[in-house]
Design an enzyme around this catalytic site. Structure first.
Site, short mmCIF file in Angstrom:
data_model
loop_
_atom_site.label_atom_id
_atom_site.label_comp_id
_atom_site.label_asym_id
_atom_site.label_seq_id
_atom_site.Cartn_x
_atom_site.Cartn_y
_atom_site.Cartn_z
N CYS A 12 32.73 14.79 29.36
CA CYS A 12 32.87 14.39 27.95
C CYS A 12 33.93 15.24 27.27
O CYS A 12 33.94 16.46 27.40
CB CYS A 12 31.53 14.59 27.24
SG CYS A 12 31.62 14.24 25.48
N CYS A 69 30.78 20.47 21.15
CA CYS A 69 29.49 19.89 20.74
C CYS A 69 28.34 20.68 21.36
O CYS A 69 28.44 21.14 22.48
CB CYS A 69 29.44 18.44 21.22
SG CYS A 69 27.85 17.65 21.01
N CYS A 107 30.70 10.13 22.57
CA CYS A 107 29.56 10.78 23.23
C CYS A 107 29.21 10.04 24.52
O CYS A 107 29.15 8.81 24.54
CB CYS A 107 28.37 10.77 22.27
SG CYS A 107 26.87 11.41 23.02
N PHE A 132 -2.89 10.10 24.23
CA PHE A 132 -1.59 10.35 23.60
C PHE A 132 -0.72 9.11 23.84
O PHE A 132 0.37 9.18 24.42
CB PHE A 132 -0.91 11.62 24.14
CG PHE A 132 -1.76 12.86 24.02
CD1 PHE A 132 -1.70 13.63 22.86
CD2 PHE A 132 -2.60 13.26 25.05
CE1 PHE A 132 -2.47 14.79 22.74
CE2 PHE A 132 -3.39 14.40 24.93
CZ PHE A 132 -3.31 15.17 23.78
N GLU A 185 -4.50 7.92 20.21
CA GLU A 185 -3.26 8.53 19.71
C GLU A 185 -3.59 9.14 18.33
O GLU A 185 -4.40 8.60 17.59
CB GLU A 185 -2.21 7.40 19.61
CG GLU A 185 -1.07 7.58 18.62
CD GLU A 185 -0.17 8.76 18.94
OE1 GLU A 185 0.21 8.96 20.09
OE2 GLU A 185 0.15 9.51 17.98
N CYS A 229 6.45 16.66 29.13
CA CYS A 229 7.80 17.06 28.73
C CYS A 229 7.90 18.59 28.69
O CYS A 229 8.82 19.13 28.08
CB CYS A 229 8.16 16.45 27.38
SG CYS A 229 6.98 16.87 26.09
#
Ligand code: SAM
Length: 405
Positions: free
Chosen positions: A58, A64, A141, A268, A288, A362
């Site tokens: 990029c 960035c 991007c 979730f 949730e 995550c």
């Protein structure tokens, strides 16, 4: 000037030399030279590059702050992400083999969080420079869907319309089946005239929806997201998986890990990323914390054809996890907690002894903690895969299955 050799990559993607000295943009084995201030060599000269070094694809990469690992070969990034997960598991005495990493292609991210500032001439729009509040323009991007790059003139117009001279606007833009779905924070109050102008901007830029702070939500078309056979209109800014390809990879493994189940609890559940496709073959109870998300999920299910029964429940699973008696009716669970993990809910799952669990995470550190609890309760870990939806960043996501022995 000092010379140092990079020993390893830290969790933020910086090279780390003895000291420790943090050297951004470097790779293990590289010999670098530069000034060190406060333990950081900010502008290193690479004297001996690693074989894993590539020129960043990029053109914005140097300025960035969005990507941290553009200077590394894809196989290096893949192995590094897996090694972070391996180390997190090893800290709990867990060994695991990995399925092949699923890395999302370039320009597939469905959401971008742009920053925008008014200037004398108009507005400056882009992402933040590394460790700075300077905004860098990123028209080309390599990460976001081109529809989001094409939205930059809209973001600029929003800043000209409603950013105050001092404050920065944060503009979250998501692709949807109905057009761009936009959430603006940090702007001036939207009076009637401004709402009129927002409506004109939405029309000109083919937006499905613009939510302006907590004041105004202007919906031209429902900003639908496809979830299996259903279409869901999420509340503004609600969680979505980062790329369609990453979502498909997670979903394929989730479905495999719970294969054959007839009644599934999705913990979730968000707006139904997993619950709605699972409902093609099994009954689902989706839980949730955010009521607006469970309502969106329920609405999507009610308008879809051919799905099994789906029930929803808005519930705080940290404070009030589903208890073993409530979990007893399910033969599989899907769990996809936020970064904090799901310590309280996993403790209840350990008691409940549901035969199969698909775990999406995550955060390798909280995943390893929660995985260790499941293994102590008699589960075995199976089919661990890193799913790299955040290409070139240090963010790591994974999916795994747990079966009772
Ligand atoms: C990683 S997202 C996963 C969402 C969904 N599985 C998906 O793939 O789209 C985590 C979800 O947990 C929800 N959440 C966060 N804290 C929670 C809590 N304490 N109790 C219940 N849900 C919570 C968030 O609103 C978010 O939808």
């Amino acid at each position: 000037m000092k010379q140092v050799t990079i020993e390893r990559l830290g969790h933020q993607g910086d090279g780390i030399a003895a000291g420790p000295v943090f050297v951004p943009g470097t790779l293990p084995g590289e010999l670098v030279e530069g000034e060190i201030t406060g333990g950081i060599m900010d502008a290193p000269r690479i004297l001996r590059p690693s074989e894993m070094r590539v020129s960043a694809p990029c053109r914005h990469a140097k300025s960035c702050g969005g990507c941290q690992l553009q200077h590394a070969r894809p196989d290096f990034v893949a192995e590094w992400k897996q090694s972070v997960v391996r180390q997190a598991l090893a800290a709990h005495g867990i060994e695991a083999t990995f399925r092949e990493i699923a890395t999302s292609p370039e320009q597939t991210r469905r959401r971008a969080g742009f920053s925008a500032k008014r200037t004398k001439k108009g507005a400056q729009v882009g992402f933040h420079r590394k460790r700075s509040d300077v905004i860098v323009e990123v028209p080309e991007c390599r990460v976001v869907d081109p529809k989001l790059s094409a939205a930059l003139p809209l973001v600029e117009a929003l800043a000209v319309l409603g950013a105050s001279r001092k404050a920065e606007l944060s503009v979250l833009v998501t692709t949807s089946l109905g057009g761009l779905d936009v959430v603006v924070k940090g702007g001036k109050d939207a009076d009637a005239e401004m709402q009129q102008q927002l409506s004109e901007l939405a029309r000109r830029h083919n937006c499905a929806r613009i939510a302006w702070g907590d004041d105004a939500v202007l919906t031209r078309r429902p900003p639908m997201q496809k979830m299996g056979r259903a279409e869901v209109s999420p509340p503004p800014g609600a969680f979505l998986q980062a790329t369609p390809q990453g979502e498909a990879a997670l979903l394929a493994d989730v479905l495999e890990h719970i294969e054959g189940a007839s009644h599934v609890v999705d913990l979730f559940a968000g707006c139904g990323t997993f619950a709605l496709p699972i409902a093609e073959t099994a009954r689902v109870h989706a839980v949730e914390g955010d009521k607006a998300m469970t309502s969106a999920l329920d609405h999507g299910w009610r308008h879809a054809q051919g799905l099994r029964h789906v029930t929803t429940e808005a519930r705080d699973l940290f404070r009030n996890p589903l208890l073993p008696a409530e979990l007893a009716r399910f033969d599989a669970a899907v769990i996809d907690p936020p970064r904090a993990g799901a310590e309280a809910q996993v403790a209840q799952l350990c008691e409940a002894k549901i035969p199969r669990i698909a775990f999406v995470s995550c955060n390798p550190v909280t995943f390893a903690r929660d995985a260790a609890a499941l293994l102590r309760a008699g589960y075995v870990l199976d089919g661990l895969r890193v799913v790299d939806q955040f290409r070139w960043s240090t963010h790591i996501e994974l999916v795994a299955g747990f079966k009772r022995q």
